[in-house]
Design a protein around this motif. Structure first.
Motif, PDB file in Angstrom:
ATOM      1  N   TYR A  86       0.832  -1.200   0.000  1.00 22.33           N
ATOM      2  CA  TYR A  86       0.000   0.000   0.000  1.00 22.33           C
ATOM      3  C   TYR A  86       0.871   1.256   0.000  1.00 22.33           C
ATOM      4  O   TYR A  86       0.567   2.234  -0.683  1.00 22.33           O
ATOM      5  CB  TYR A  86      -0.924   0.011   1.220  1.00 22.33           C
ATOM      6  N   ALA A  87       1.958   1.225   0.797  1.00 25.07           N
ATOM      7  CA  ALA A  87       2.862   2.378   0.844  1.00 25.07           C
ATOM      8  C   ALA A  87       3.552   2.578  -0.500  1.00 25.07           C
ATOM      9  O   ALA A  87       3.779   3.712  -0.939  1.00 25.07           O
ATOM     10  CB  ALA A  87       3.909   2.179   1.943  1.00 25.07           C
ATOM     11  N   TYR A  88       3.877   1.474  -1.176  1.00 26.79           N
ATOM     12  CA  TYR A  88       4.591   1.550  -2.457  1.00 26.79           C
ATOM     13  C   TYR A  88       3.742   2.252  -3.521  1.00 26.79           C
ATOM     14  O   TYR A  88       4.257   3.035  -4.325  1.00 26.79           O
ATOM     15  CB  TYR A  88       4.958   0.141  -2.925  1.00 26.79           C
ATOM     16  N   VAL A  89       2.441   2.005  -3.540  1.00 24.09           N
ATOM     17  CA  VAL A  89       1.594   2.602  -4.580  1.00 24.09           C
ATOM     18  C   VAL A  89       1.081   3.982  -4.192  1.00 24.09           C
ATOM     19  O   VAL A  89       0.574   4.716  -5.046  1.00 24.09           O
ATOM     20  CB  VAL A  89       0.397   1.688  -4.920  1.00 24.09           C
ATOM     21  N   THR A  90       1.217   4.369  -2.917  1.00 22.08           N
ATOM     22  CA  THR A  90       0.687   5.668  -2.492  1.00 22.08           C
ATOM     23  C   THR A  90       1.751   6.676  -2.075  1.00 22.08           C
ATOM     24  O   THR A  90       1.611   7.871  -2.313  1.00 22.08           O
ATOM     25  CB  THR A  90      -0.283   5.493  -1.308  1.00 22.08           C
ATOM     26  N   MET A  91       2.842   6.223  -1.445  1.00 21.77           N
ATOM     27  CA  MET A  91       3.810   7.133  -0.846  1.00 21.77           C
ATOM     28  C   MET A  91       5.217   6.999  -1.415  1.00 21.77           C
ATOM     29  O   MET A  91       6.089   7.811  -1.106  1.00 21.77           O
ATOM     30  CB  MET A  91       3.842   6.919   0.670  1.00 21.77           C
ATOM     31  N   GLY A  92       5.467   5.961  -2.205  1.00 23.11           N
ATOM     32  CA  GLY A  92       6.765   5.853  -2.842  1.00 23.11           C
ATOM     33  C   GLY A  92       7.650   4.771  -2.275  1.00 23.11           C
ATOM     34  O   GLY A  92       7.384   4.185  -1.216  1.00 23.11           O
ATOM     35  N   SER A  98      -3.383   4.549   7.165  1.00 20.35           N
ATOM     36  CA  SER A  98      -4.323   5.673   7.236  1.00 20.35           C
ATOM     37  C   SER A  98      -3.884   6.829   6.347  1.00 20.35           C
ATOM     38  O   SER A  98      -4.700   7.446   5.653  1.00 20.35           O
ATOM     39  CB  SER A  98      -4.459   6.133   8.691  1.00 20.35           C
ATOM     40  N   ILE A  99      -2.582   7.117   6.339  1.00 25.37           N
ATOM     41  CA  ILE A  99      -2.067   8.188   5.472  1.00 25.37           C
ATOM     42  C   ILE A  99      -2.190   7.778   4.008  1.00 25.37           C
ATOM     43  O   ILE A  99      -2.583   8.571   3.146  1.00 25.37           O
ATOM     44  CB  ILE A  99      -0.595   8.501   5.828  1.00 25.37           C
ATOM     45  N   GLY A 100      -1.854   6.511   3.728  1.00 23.68           N
ATOM     46  CA  GLY A 100      -1.932   6.013   2.351  1.00 23.68           C
ATOM     47  C   GLY A 100      -3.339   6.070   1.799  1.00 23.68           C
ATOM     48  O   GLY A 100      -3.550   6.354   0.607  1.00 23.68           O
ATOM     49  N   LEU A 101      -4.341   5.818   2.642  1.00 23.57           N
ATOM     50  CA  LEU A 101      -5.728   5.889   2.202  1.00 23.57           C
ATOM     51  C   LEU A 101      -6.076   7.293   1.716  1.00 23.57           C
ATOM     52  O   LEU A 101      -6.699   7.471   0.666  1.00 23.57           O
ATOM     53  CB  LEU A 101      -6.651   5.492   3.347  1.00 23.57           C
ATOM     54  N   ILE A 102      -5.658   8.297   2.486  1.00 25.29           N
ATOM     55  CA  ILE A 102      -5.938   9.690   2.113  1.00 25.29           C
ATOM     56  C   ILE A 102      -5.275  10.028   0.781  1.00 25.29           C
ATOM     57  O   ILE A 102      -5.887  10.643  -0.115  1.00 25.29           O
ATOM     58  CB  ILE A 102      -5.448  10.645   3.221  1.00 25.29           C
ATOM     59  N   LEU A 103      -4.014   9.603   0.619  1.00 23.77           N
ATOM     60  CA  LEU A 103      -3.298   9.894  -0.623  1.00 23.77           C
ATOM     61  C   LEU A 103      -3.934   9.189  -1.816  1.00 23.77           C
ATOM     62  O   LEU A 103      -4.059   9.776  -2.900  1.00 23.77           O
ATOM     63  CB  LEU A 103      -1.830   9.473  -0.478  1.00 23.77           C
ATOM     64  N   LEU A 104      -4.343   7.937  -1.636  1.00 24.95           N
ATOM     65  CA  LEU A 104      -4.936   7.186  -2.745  1.00 24.95           C
ATOM     66  C   LEU A 104      -6.289   7.765  -3.137  1.00 24.95           C
ATOM     67  O   LEU A 104      -6.635   7.789  -4.326  1.00 24.95           O
ATOM     68  CB  LEU A 104      -5.084   5.712  -2.357  1.00 24.95           C
ATOM     69  N   ARG A 139      -7.049  10.863  -3.092  1.00 31.42           N
ATOM     70  CA  ARG A 139      -6.782  12.092  -3.855  1.00 31.42           C
ATOM     71  C   ARG A 139      -6.243  11.783  -5.247  1.00 31.42           C
ATOM     72  O   ARG A 139      -6.610  12.430  -6.219  1.00 31.42           O
ATOM     73  CB  ARG A 139      -5.784  12.980  -3.094  1.00 31.42           C
ATOM     74  N   ARG A 140      -5.355  10.768  -5.326  1.00 32.82           N
ATOM     75  CA  ARG A 140      -4.704  10.482  -6.610  1.00 32.82           C
ATOM     76  C   ARG A 140      -5.540   9.588  -7.513  1.00 32.82           C
ATOM     77  O   ARG A 140      -5.443   9.693  -8.739  1.00 32.82           O
ATOM     78  CB  ARG A 140      -3.352   9.798  -6.344  1.00 32.82           C
ATOM     79  N   GLU A 141      -6.301   8.673  -6.933  1.00 29.94           N
ATOM     80  CA  GLU A 141      -7.076   7.707  -7.715  1.00 29.94           C
ATOM     81  C   GLU A 141      -8.547   7.721  -7.281  1.00 29.94           C
ATOM     82  O   GLU A 141      -9.065   6.724  -6.759  1.00 29.94           O
ATOM     83  CB  GLU A 141      -6.490   6.302  -7.542  1.00 29.94           C
ATOM     84  N   PRO A 142      -9.239   8.830  -7.469  1.00 30.77           N
ATOM     85  CA  PRO A 142     -10.628   8.913  -6.982  1.00 30.77           C
ATOM     86  C   PRO A 142     -11.570   7.943  -7.687  1.00 30.77           C
ATOM     87  O   PRO A 142     -12.603   7.574  -7.125  1.00 30.77           O
ATOM     88  CB  PRO A 142     -11.005  10.370  -7.267  1.00 30.77           C
ATOM     89  N   ASN A 143     -11.224   7.526  -8.908  1.00 35.02           N
ATOM     90  CA  ASN A 143     -12.111   6.646  -9.674  1.00 35.02           C
ATOM     91  C   ASN A 143     -11.717   5.173  -9.612  1.00 35.02           C
ATOM     92  O   ASN A 143     -12.301   4.342 -10.306  1.00 35.02           O
ATOM     93  CB  ASN A 143     -12.149   7.094 -11.139  1.00 35.02           C
ATOM     94  N   LEU A 144     -10.718   4.846  -8.767  1.00 40.60           N
ATOM     95  CA  LEU A 144     -10.271   3.461  -8.654  1.00 40.60           C
ATOM     96  C   LEU A 144     -11.387   2.587  -8.077  1.00 40.60           C
ATOM     97  O   LEU A 144     -12.082   2.983  -7.133  1.00 40.60           O
ATOM     98  CB  LEU A 144      -9.037   3.398  -7.739  1.00 40.60           C
ATOM     99  N   GLU A 145     -11.566   1.386  -8.655  1.00 37.99           N
ATOM    100  CA  GLU A 145     -12.584   0.474  -8.144  1.00 37.99           C
ATOM    101  C   GLU A 145     -12.214  -0.004  -6.742  1.00 37.99           C
ATOM    102  O   GLU A 145     -11.119  -0.485  -6.501  1.00 37.99           O
ATOM    103  CB  GLU A 145     -12.712  -0.739  -9.073  1.00 37.99           C
ATOM    104  N   ARG A 146     -13.152   0.155  -5.806  1.00 36.07           N
ATOM    105  CA  ARG A 146     -12.919  -0.228  -4.424  1.00 36.07           C
ATOM    106  C   ARG A 146     -14.030  -1.168  -3.962  1.00 36.07           C
ATOM    107  O   ARG A 146     -15.202  -0.912  -4.218  1.00 36.07           O
ATOM    108  CB  ARG A 146     -12.888   1.006  -3.514  1.00 36.07           C
ATOM    109  N   GLY A 147     -13.659  -2.232  -3.287  1.00 33.35           N
ATOM    110  CA  GLY A 147     -14.668  -3.153  -2.779  1.00 33.35           C
ATOM    111  C   GLY A 147     -15.371  -2.624  -1.546  1.00 33.35           C
ATOM    112  O   GLY A 147     -16.430  -3.100  -1.154  1.00 33.35           O
ATOM    113  N   PHE A 148     -14.756  -1.610  -0.884  1.00 30.13           N
ATOM    114  CA  PHE A 148     -15.308  -1.016   0.326  1.00 30.13           C
ATOM    115  C   PHE A 148     -14.770   0.404   0.432  1.00 30.13           C
ATOM    116  O   PHE A 148     -13.624   0.667   0.073  1.00 30.13           O
ATOM    117  CB  PHE A 148     -14.872  -1.830   1.555  1.00 30.13           C
TER     118      PHE A 148
END
Length: 485
Positions: free
Chosen positions: A94-100, A391-397, A399-408
């Motif tokens: 999760y950190a790799y795809v959101t924070m680097g 929790s931080i990664g969720l906020i970043l994702l 913002r960056r991927e608002p249209n990403l398919e999410r199961g929840f």
């Protein structure tokens, strides 16, 4: 040529359904939920009371509630990320795809500390219950030198080492066999804890709650910091991202269901334990729940039943934490962050055999020679750091991927992740300074390893192979059609 700053900040693209994997999707909803319950119940409630009650007194009940509330907020964040990024590696991925990449490497250090140390701590607790069981059934006690760490006057905790070896053998045989065994053990564990509540409540004494919070808010917070170690199971569910069936649905659902069961049983057992035994007796008490039942009934048979259940169920905790550790290392190795040996998958069993054996060897050393109280607190800070990143990664994702398919999707966004962040920081502030110092030194050592090794071998570095050392994406085993359960 990429600069160091670019290397640290580069992010891994999100691949649908994990993007192909040499691992097989064999884990359904109930086994996923069992992973969460197994890894949580047992690491805490079977022996952490003797560590937490001396810190908080009867108010340890609130310590469980606080730790559970923070874990609950984070569980909601985990549920969303697990459905959106269904891959092995949990918080690291999760950190790799959101924070680097740099942050992911730090998170990897947290997770290695969290899982390896947790497995060691649980194995130490298992040996305590095994000794209790042998005493009840056969009037035999293992020699002090063989069930205690050197710091506690022993030579090596041999039962803990044997437990690690048995779990490693099961994991090497195959994932499906491991999760089925674990699910059976979880059912036994739930039955045993319900048995404790039913019998223990007959010894209820309200006077035990008279001096409810002798150490005040700071004592309750300190207790929550130690107890938080027992909520590692929430993270363990997400390590199965590439082996879960229908991951976008089942991963979030399994996390939330596991949390509900765990918090309910934790608070119930803590209330009954305090009601049945004076708080002063918890300090230094081994196999505490068994001892409480023996005092209440005045006979050894209830304690024997509980000890049998504890021996079986704590086995499952160790199994799951070792499983989670190997899958995190698998993901990091596939990304080039650590040596390739950790991503090699056996063609017959479809499991990372070398990875499992290395992890088992390291954890066996930890379990054999380090006392349980230090292991528990080190696991807490690793868990809290990982929860912070989620929790931080969720906020970043978002913002960056608002249209990403999410199961929840997390309710009350952004309040929920913000409260999770604040709760984690508060509990970290209550831990002992030596714990924080050791954690910072470990993180610095891991970052040094990244600069010397990982950043040049990263799968994202131009010219390097992607995505892993053994199975190229173009020839990866095709993921079977997801089932509903």
């Amino acid at each position: 040529m990429t600069t160091i700053t670019q290397q640290i900040l580069r992010r891994k693209p999100i691949a649908p359904d994990g993007g192909g994997s040499p691992l097989q999707r064999t884990i359904g909803l109930f086994p996923l939920m069992a992973i969460g319950i197994s890894c949580t119940i047992g690491t805490g409630i079977f022996f952490i009371m003797s560590e937490a009650v001396p810190l908080a007194g009867p108010a340890v009940v609130w310590s469980f509630v606080i730790a559970g509330a923070v874990a609950g907020l984070t569980a909601l964040c985990y549920a969303e990320l697990a459905g959106a990024v269904p891959v092995s590696g949990s918080t690291y991925s999760y950190a790799y795809v959101t924070m680097g990449e740099g942050t992911a490497m730090l998170v990897g250090a947290c997770l290695l500390l969290e899982y390896a140390v947790s497995a060691g701590a649980v194995a130490v607790g298992w040996s305590q219950y095994l000794n209790e069981l042998l005493g009840n059934l056969f009037s035999v006690q293992l020699p002090h030198a063989l069930v205690n760490a050197p710091e506690e006057g022993g030579v090596v905790n041999l039962p803990a080492v044997v437990l690690i070896a048995l779990c490693a053998v099961l994991l090497v045989r195959g994932t499906k066999e491991s999760v089925v065994t674990n699910a059976i053990m979880v059912c036994i564990k739930l039955a045993v804890l319900l048995f404790f509540i039913a019998v223990g409540i007959t010894g209820w004494n309200s006077d035990h709650f008279a001096n409810f919070a002798p150490y005040g808010i700071s004592g309750i917070a300190a207790g929550a910091g130690v107890i938080f170690f027992s909520f590692i199971g929430l993270d363990a569910v997400s390590t199965a991202g590439e082996e879960a069936k229908n991951p976008k649905r089942n991963l979030p659902l399994a996390i939330l269901l596991a949390l509900a069961v765990v918090i309910t049983l934790y608070v119930g057992v803590a209330l009954v334990a305090i009601g049945a035994q004076s708080p002063e007796k918890f300090d230094g008490q081994e196999a505490g729940l068994s001892a409480i039942l023996e005092q209440v009934v005045g006979a050894s048979w209830p304690a024997t039943v509980l000890a049998i259940g504890a021996v079986i169920s704590i086995f499952s905790v160790t199994l799951v934490t070792l499983y989670g550790q190997t899958r995190i290392l698998f993901a990091m190795s596939r990304d080039g962050m650590i040596p390739k040996v950790f991503a090699r998958v056996n063609e017959r069993t479809r499991t990372p055999v070398h990875n499992t054996l290395i992890v088992a060897g390291v954890v066996a050393v930890l379990a054999g020679v380090i006392p349980i109280n230090f292991l528990a607190e080190m696991t807490s800070i690793g868990t809290l750091a990982a929860f912070l990143v989620v929790s931080i990664g969720l906020i970043l994702l978002r913002r960056r991927e608002p249209n990403l398919e999410r199961g929840f999707t997390v309710p009350l966004y952004p309040l929920t992740p913000i409260l999770s962040i604040l709760g984690c920081l508060w509990i970290i502030s209550q831990l002992r300074p030596i714990t924080i110092v050791v954690f910072l030194v470990w993180g610095a050592a891991f970052l040094t390893f990244y600069f010397l090794y990982g950043r040049r071998r990263s799968a994202l570095e131009p010219g390097n192979a992607e995505p892993g050392p053994d199975v190229p994406l173009t020839t990866a085993i095709r993921i079977e059609k997801d089932d509903e359960l």
